[in-house]
Enzyme design. Structure first.
Site, PDB file in Angstrom:
ATOM      1  CB  THR A 130      -0.916   0.024   1.246  1.00 25.58           C
ATOM      2  OG1 THR A 130      -1.574   1.289   1.340  1.00 25.58           O
ATOM      3  CG2 THR A 130      -0.108  -0.183   2.520  1.00 25.58           C
ATOM      4  CG  ASP A 131      -1.120   4.940  -1.045  1.00 25.71           C
ATOM      5  OD1 ASP A 131      -1.695   4.320  -0.120  1.00 25.71           O
ATOM      6  OD2 ASP A 131      -1.719   5.770  -1.758  1.00 25.71           O
ATOM      7  CD  GLU A 132      -3.478   3.506   4.343  1.00 23.51           C
ATOM      8  OE1 GLU A 132      -3.372   3.707   5.571  1.00 23.51           O
ATOM      9  OE2 GLU A 132      -4.490   3.036   3.803  1.00 23.51           O
ATOM     10  CE1 TYR A 156      -3.104  -2.487   5.721  1.00 19.94           C
ATOM     11  CE2 TYR A 156      -3.356  -0.138   5.258  1.00 19.94           C
ATOM     12  CZ  TYR A 156      -3.216  -1.446   4.813  1.00 19.94           C
ATOM     13  OH  TYR A 156      -3.177  -1.703   3.468  1.00 19.94           O
ATOM     14  CE  LYS A 160       0.235  -4.693   3.018  1.00 22.88           C
ATOM     15  NZ  LYS A 160       0.048  -6.061   2.462  1.00 22.88           N
TER      16      LYS A 160
END
Length: 351
Positions: A130-132, A156, A160
């Site tokens: 993810t870009d997060e 989260y 990741k």
């Protein structure tokens, strides 16, 4: 011919990828490994021919190793993850267990089956991220690239980020043939109704409030899941081993603009199809009232990242990746799918 193991293939993005791959590569063998937790739904892939669903945990290293050997798997596409930020704030343990420990379990099984056995089998471990993991951007900051330092801000995104690092480490330390993709906010068919677009669509249909965090101006890059699946396919087929690729939709929008477009799309749908008023009598649009009256602002989420944006230059230049769907087109297709598939999403409202 490729033999794929798709983890989390009964979840939102995984199920869409199963559909995509079976259509694009009908001769390939596809095995799905999914624990069928609340966000996994066998109904999302039940009708896809040639898919073998194994109900099991990615944390069961022996099971994964057995599948790799017995099914002669040469490609793992790893979607399985806990992914809802709100849930990670309330209960981070599950995110550590699945996203970090579970990913490590897969890597251990892949290493043993593909490397330690001495078979020399060509293989690929593709990790979907993810870009997060890159943190939050200011309004004028350049978009996230593959060289942006990691700065995760939620349990989260931290989990990741850790899984990304493990995948990279298994390539550099053991020689595992890996690739990673970091995507922006996905939307489309088969998305569990806890994420913004399906949640708000269904709330609109039932006349429920549309809770908007803070001032609603948190910006995300929106990516239709079909474009994401094509991007992953390109990474698997053309991506350089050991590399990461950003996959975005090229549609940077504040949440409030997305919500306004959802409301407007629902109003248009009800005006065009009078039968919707009978199916969803509690919707404001069923009474000719603008759906936007359901909007309500609530206290912002803890640690809410302000802006995400994807620089997909690398994927465009190396893989010829270009998103095909504008947000307007993708949202229209998504609304049409949810209206046509009430039997899929309604049972999920009690989970």
């Amino acid at each position: 011919m490729t033999n794929l193991l798709i983890t989390g293939g009964a979840g939102f993005i995984g199920a869409n990828f199963v559909h995509h791959w079976r259509t694009a590569h009908p001769a390939d063998e596809v095995v799905v490994l999914d624990l069928l937790t609340y966000a996994g739904n066998r109904a999302s892939i039940d009708h896809v021919a040639g898919v073998d669903l194994v109900v099991g945990d990615i944390g069961d290293t022996a099971l994964v190793e057995q599948l790799l050997i017995e099914r002669r798997i040469d490609t793992i596409v790893h979607f399985a993850a806990e992914s809802h930020v709100d849930r990670s704030i309330i209960g981070p343990d599950a995110f550590i267990d699945t996203n970090i420990v579970g990913t490590h379990s897969l890597l251990k099984a892949a290493r043993k089956a593909w490397l330690d056995s001495g078979s020399g089998q060509p293989h690929r471990f593709h990790h979907v991220s993810t870009d997060e993991v890159f943190g939050s951007l200011g309004p004028n900051d350049p978009a996230f690239s593959e060289t942006t330092p990691y700065a995760p801000n939620s349990p989260y995104s931290a989990s990741k980020a850790a899984s990304d690092h493990l995948v990279r480490a298994y390539h550099h330390t053991y020689g595992l043939q890996v690739t990673t993709s970091n995507c922006s906010n996905n939307y489309g068919p088969y998305q569990f109704p806890e994420k913004l677009i399906p949640l708000f669509l269904i709330n609109c249909l039932h006349g429920r409030q549309l809770p908007i965090y803070g001032d609603g101006m948190n910006v995300r890059d929106w990516l239709h899941v079909s474009d994401h699946c094509r991007g992953i396919e390109l990474v698997i087929e053309r991506g350089r081993v050991g590399e990461a690729y950003n996959i975005g939709g090229g549609e940077e929008l504040p949440n409030l603009a997305v919500i306004d477009r959802i409301c407007a799309a629902v109003d248009v749908a009800f005006a065009a199809d009078p039968s919707l008023a009978g199916r969803f009598p509690d919707a404001p649009a069923a009474r000719g009232v603008p759906t936007e009256t359901l909007k309500t602002f609530v206290t912002d989420r803890a640690g809410h990242d302000r802006r995400y944006a994807i620089d997909e230059t690398k994927a465009r230049s190396e893989l010829d990746y270009v998103p095909r769907l504008s947000f307007e087109e993708g949202l229209a297709q998504t609304l049409a799918w949810y209206l046509a598939n009430e039997d899929w999403w309604r049972p999920l409202l009690t989970r």
